[in-house]
Motif scaffolding. Structure first.
Motif, short mmCIF file in Angstrom:
data_model
loop_
_atom_site.label_atom_id
_atom_site.label_comp_id
_atom_site.label_asym_id
_atom_site.label_seq_id
_atom_site.Cartn_x
_atom_site.Cartn_y
_atom_site.Cartn_z
N ASN A 94 -3.23 -3.62 -2.96
CA ASN A 94 -2.67 -2.58 -2.11
C ASN A 94 -3.07 -2.85 -0.68
O ASN A 94 -3.90 -3.74 -0.42
CB ASN A 94 -3.13 -1.18 -2.55
N LEU A 118 -0.34 1.71 0.77
CA LEU A 118 0.86 1.22 0.10
C LEU A 118 0.44 0.42 -1.12
O LEU A 118 -0.50 -0.37 -1.04
CB LEU A 118 1.68 0.33 1.05
N LYS A 177 3.06 -0.36 -4.02
CA LYS A 177 4.16 -1.01 -4.74
C LYS A 177 4.87 -2.04 -3.87
O LYS A 177 5.02 -1.88 -2.66
CB LYS A 177 5.17 0.04 -5.18
N SER A 178 5.33 -3.09 -4.51
CA SER A 178 6.11 -4.12 -3.84
C SER A 178 7.35 -3.49 -3.18
O SER A 178 8.07 -2.72 -3.83
CB SER A 178 6.55 -5.15 -4.88
N GLU A 206 7.49 -1.22 -0.97
CA GLU A 206 7.33 0.22 -0.70
C GLU A 206 7.49 0.52 0.79
O GLU A 206 7.02 -0.23 1.63
CB GLU A 206 5.96 0.68 -1.18
N LYS A 237 6.99 3.90 3.43
CA LYS A 237 6.54 5.28 3.58
C LYS A 237 6.66 5.68 5.05
O LYS A 237 6.46 4.85 5.95
CB LYS A 237 5.09 5.44 3.13
N GLN A 289 5.60 -0.38 5.77
CA GLN A 289 6.32 -1.16 4.76
C GLN A 289 5.41 -2.19 4.13
O GLN A 289 4.60 -2.83 4.82
CB GLN A 289 7.53 -1.85 5.40
N GLU A 301 7.84 -7.53 -0.25
CA GLU A 301 8.23 -7.72 -1.65
C GLU A 301 7.20 -8.55 -2.42
O GLU A 301 6.96 -8.32 -3.60
CB GLU A 301 9.61 -8.39 -1.72
N LYS A 304 4.09 -8.67 -1.71
CA LYS A 304 2.78 -8.02 -1.54
C LYS A 304 1.79 -8.92 -0.80
O LYS A 304 0.61 -8.97 -1.14
CB LYS A 304 2.22 -7.56 -2.89
N SER A 345 2.69 -6.73 5.47
CA SER A 345 2.98 -5.32 5.69
C SER A 345 3.28 -5.11 7.17
O SER A 345 2.93 -5.95 8.01
CB SER A 345 1.79 -4.45 5.26
#
Lengths: 112, 111
Positions: B31, B49, B51-52, B54, B56, B64, B67, B69, B72
């Motif tokens: 994460n 964050l 999830k792949s 994701e 918010k 972000q 994908e 991971k 970001s």
């Protein structure tokens, strides 16, 4: 909640002296972290504890640095002897079960 | 060991302009968390964050997670002077509670 408490907020000492920084984590948190922040090196993790047990001290610069956590509500970071290159802001942070970390206000250490 | 790079190191914008900081890891992350540090202050948690892919949002802030991971981003729309500070990403590779903080992006906003 008082948040993470650190003392002292500022410390000025002479090279060779012992320095002890103190931290009281948030009640109920089971992880405690000590960080050092400088302009040159950014925010570095020195050591962290889970349930009062040191888990990773790989960030501790050298033997002059030591940290203890005798109980769930108190931790110390000691530098002996201190050197000018130890001048930095030292943060303590706590968290619960790997969630977000809550930082204390920091101790600004100046070693002359 | 784990390294987390952020770009840019510094950005100066006029109030009302947008701002984006990017965080890149050499390894896949469990994460990622974002923190903000005001001048003279301490880091304060913004968001996590997990999830792949994701995404918010918090008001004008959009976070972000890539994908794969491994990266970001944090985007601020229409910056305000209250956005001034250093933004850090902090990576968790799954090793207990340990976070590796990025190098940080210092944002300066002027009128």
């Amino acid at each position: 909640d008082a948040g993470v408490i650190q003392s002292p907020r500022h410390e000025v000492t002479e090279m060779g002296q012992e320095v002890t920084l103190r931290c009281k984590p948030i009640s109920g948190h089971n992880s405690l972290f000590w960080y050092r922040q400088t302009m040159m090196r950014g925010l570095e993790l020195l050591i962290y504890f889970n349930n009062n047990v040191p888990i990773d001290d790989s960030g501790m610069p050298e033997d002059r640095f030591s940290a203890k956590m005798p109980n769930a509500s108190f931790s110390t970071l000691k530098i002996q002897p201190s050197e000018p290159r130890d001048s930095a802001v030292y943060f303590c942070a706590s968290s619960l079960a790997g969630r977000e970390q809550y930082f204390g206000p920091g101790t600004r250490l100046t070693v002359t | 060991g784990q390294q987390v790079m952020q770009i840019p190191q510094y950005q100066h914008v006029q109030e009302g302009e947008d701002f984006t900081t990017y965080c890149n890891s050499s390894t896949t992350l469990s994460n990622i968390q974002w923190y903000k540090q005001r001048p003279g202050g301490h880091p304060v948690f913004l968001i996590q964050l997990v999830k792949s892919g994701e995404v918010k949002k918090q008001k004008r802030l959009t976070f972000q997670f890539g994908e794969a991971k491994k990266n970001s981003s944090l985007h601020i729309t229409a910056t305000q002077t209250t956005d001034v500070g250093t933004y850090f990403c902090a990576a968790n590779t799954g090793t207990a509670s340990k976070l590796t903080f990025g190098t940080g992006t210092r944002l300066q906003v002027t009128l």
